[in-house]
Design an enzyme around this catalytic site. Structure first.
Site, mmCIF file in Angstrom:
data_model
loop_
_atom_site.group_PDB
_atom_site.id
_atom_site.type_symbol
_atom_site.label_atom_id
_atom_site.label_comp_id
_atom_site.label_asym_id
_atom_site.label_seq_id
_atom_site.Cartn_x
_atom_site.Cartn_y
_atom_site.Cartn_z
ATOM 1 N N GLU A 216 0.840 -1.009 -0.154
ATOM 2 C CA GLU A 216 -0.011 -0.006 -0.030
ATOM 3 C C GLU A 216 1.099 1.050 -0.143
ATOM 4 O OE1 GLU A 216 -3.287 0.165 -0.167
ATOM 5 O OE2 GLU A 216 -3.974 -1.582 0.102
ATOM 6 N N CYS A 250 -2.151 9.280 2.811
ATOM 7 C CA CYS A 250 -1.931 8.828 1.361
ATOM 8 C C CYS A 250 -2.789 9.035 0.335
ATOM 9 C CB CYS A 250 -1.418 7.479 1.660
ATOM 10 S SG CYS A 250 -2.839 6.221 2.206
#
Ligand SMILES: *[C@@H]1O[C@H](CO)[C@@H](O)[C@H](O)[C@H]1NC(C)=O
Ligand SMILES: *[C@@H]1O[C@H](CO)[C@@H](O)[C@H](O)[C@H]1NC(C)=O
Length: 485
Positions: A216, A250
């Site tokens: 990720e 993010c």
């Protein structure tokens, strides 16, 4: 897996099968729920201290942190507990003619001993979400929290093991060197959240053992704003997504792409949104965060040299404070457009139209998410159809992450694999294809055995004409695999 003692302990548990029964998994997940309830205050204080959200007393690590660190985790937990029995069940699948009387199914097997490496920006949430899926899927789990967020790291290392079964679960605290050594161990799955550069290191270490990975990673998420939309709404939604957690998210919109005309409308609207959210002095707002560390502060401060700050721009090193900032006159080649900002800075890059915006997005690495705002559905759909990214959200920011029904993950430079809800369970599950056959009906099966006569072949051809799978079943092995001789 001999190097780290906890890894040896977990490997032994794995072979014992202790974590496989559903009741066991449910008990562990419920214990995680108790951790979230009983340690809620500690979690909020630790994350607030780590992320500089605390402004005298409890301040607001507050509603901010409570939403991401507690509520989103509980959401995942409920979804998993509600559905686990269904997710775990063998899935029976279609059969061909010769296996009609047999049993063909997909067994949802755990991988084994898995490693979860978490970053610092949401120090509890990003550990717990994969952990929930890993436990639900029946794995033994080693968790490594970020060493950057000391308070959260300590909390996880000290409190979590008193809730979970330590035969199956361990927290390892480690800096860069110890993590490198940890990665020399053979794991059955590695789930890493962090930057693309460290992601490469993790994947290279995993490759030595052929260990599958989920990565990720981050990226620069574009946010296209078309000429037709409610400017004030757009400004609020973009400012919220960008300045949440002081930009250390993010999936934050990393830059805005819009026309010069829209930029001129957007700037006063963004100014109003920022003032509405954080007051005239954001440094004094209990709702605005700080850079996680000094190095990080300096990096973002340096990035501010790109373009021209028309909103914000102030910094205070002692407080690791960077004002909510909007930059204009930014060149695509500027440093701020090269690396992920991960701070409260929003550059606006102007483009002539949606085609140019799409070209701009496609000329760069694939981001974790693409955002597009327009009152015209066609424009939003155009951006969706002609770009590629981990996820997509039209007319808003961040919200796609709150749905456990949506897979969350990157593509290309923003990562691989997916999580949230059942997707996390599936990530930590090996889908084992199983066939249980009866031992009878040998006469029927005999067709596939050598020696092969013309007569047998004729039967096979006749059958294959009608039912394809026959051919595969009776074909000599050598021909199936394309071997010679
Ligand atoms: C999980 O269970 C809830 C009801 O408890 C249901 O509404 C939902 O669709 C289920 N999700 C999945 C992915 O099966
Ligand atoms: C975006 O929002 C506008 C204004 O509410 C709406 O007209 C439009 O349909 C929305 N677009 C999408 C793709 O939902």
């Amino acid at each position: 897996l001999g190097r780290v003692p906890v890894a040896v302990r977990l490997r032994a548990t794995w072979f014992s099968g202790k974590m496989r029964p559903m009741e066991y998994r449910v008990a562990q997940l419920e214990a995680l729920g108790r951790f979230l309830d009983e340690k809620k205050q500690d979690i909020l204080e630790a994350t607030a201290a780590d992320m500089g959200r605390v402004r005298g007393g409890l301040g607001t690590g507050g509603p901010h942190a409570e939403f991401t660190e507690i509520l989103l985790c509980k959401n995942e937990l409920h979804e998993t507990l509600n559905n686990l029995s269904r997710w775990m069940k063998d899935k029976h699948v279609d059969k061909n003619l010769v296996t009609q009387l047999d049993s063909a199914f997909i067994r949802k097997d755990p991988y084994g001993v898995v490693l979860i490496i978490a970053p610092w920006n949401y120090p509890i949430y990003i550990i717990l979400v994969p952990l929930i899926g890993a436990i639900a899927a029946g794995n033994c789990v080693i968790v490594k929290p970020s060493e950057m967020t000391k308070n959260s790291e300590r909390l996880v290392a000290e409190a979590l093991p008193s809730y979970l079964d330590n035969d199956c679960f361990a927290v390892v605290t480690a800096g860069v060197q110890e993590t490198t050594r940890l990665l020399e161990n053979k794991f059955d799955y590695i789930f890493f959240t962090g930057s693309p550069s460290v992601g490469r290191i993790v994947m290279a270490a995993a490759a030595k053992h052929l260990t599958p990975v989920t990565l990720e990673l981050g990226g620069k998420n574009p946010c296209y704003v078309s000429d037709t939309c409610d400017v004030q709404n757009v400004a609020r939604r973009v400012a919220w997504g960008r300045f949440y957690n002081a930009g250390q998210t993010c999936i934050a919109p990393e830059y805005v792409l819009c026309s010069v005309e829209m930029r001129e409308k957007l700037l006063p609207a963004l100014h109003k949104a920022i003032t509405d959210f954080y007051g005239p002095k954001p440094q004094e707002s209990p709702d605005f965060g700080r850079m996680v560390g000094d190095k990080h502060f300096q990096r973002v401060q340096t990035l501010l040299r790109s373009g021209r700050a028309v909103i914000g721009g102030q910094t205070d090193e002692k407080d690791r404070y960077i004002a909510p900032t909007v930059l204009v006159d930014v060149q695509p080649s500027d440093p701020i457009m090269q690396e992920e900002i991960f701070g409260p800075v929003l550059p606006i890059v102007t483009v002539a139209n949606v085609d140019e915006a799409i070209d701009f997005i496609n000329s760069r690495e694939r981001p974790l998410v693409v955002y597009a705002f327009s009152s015209d559905d066609k424009v939003v759909n155009q951006v969706l159809e002609r770009t590629s990214s981990g996820g997509f959200c039209g007319n808003d920011t961040l919200m796609h992450v709150t749905l456990t029904s949506l897979p969350f993950g990157g593509i290309g430079n923003s990562g691989m694999g997916m999580q949230h809800g059942k997707f996390t369970f599936d990530t930590f599950t090996h889908h084992r294809g199983c066939l249980h056959r009866g031992m009878g009906r040998e006469a029927l099966i005999a067709l596939r055995y050598p020696p092969y006569s013309q007569q047998k072949l004729g039967l096979v051809r006749a059958a294959a004409g009608r039912v394809g799978p026959w051919w595969l079943v009776v074909a000599p092995r050598s021909r199936l695999w394309g071997e010679r001789g």
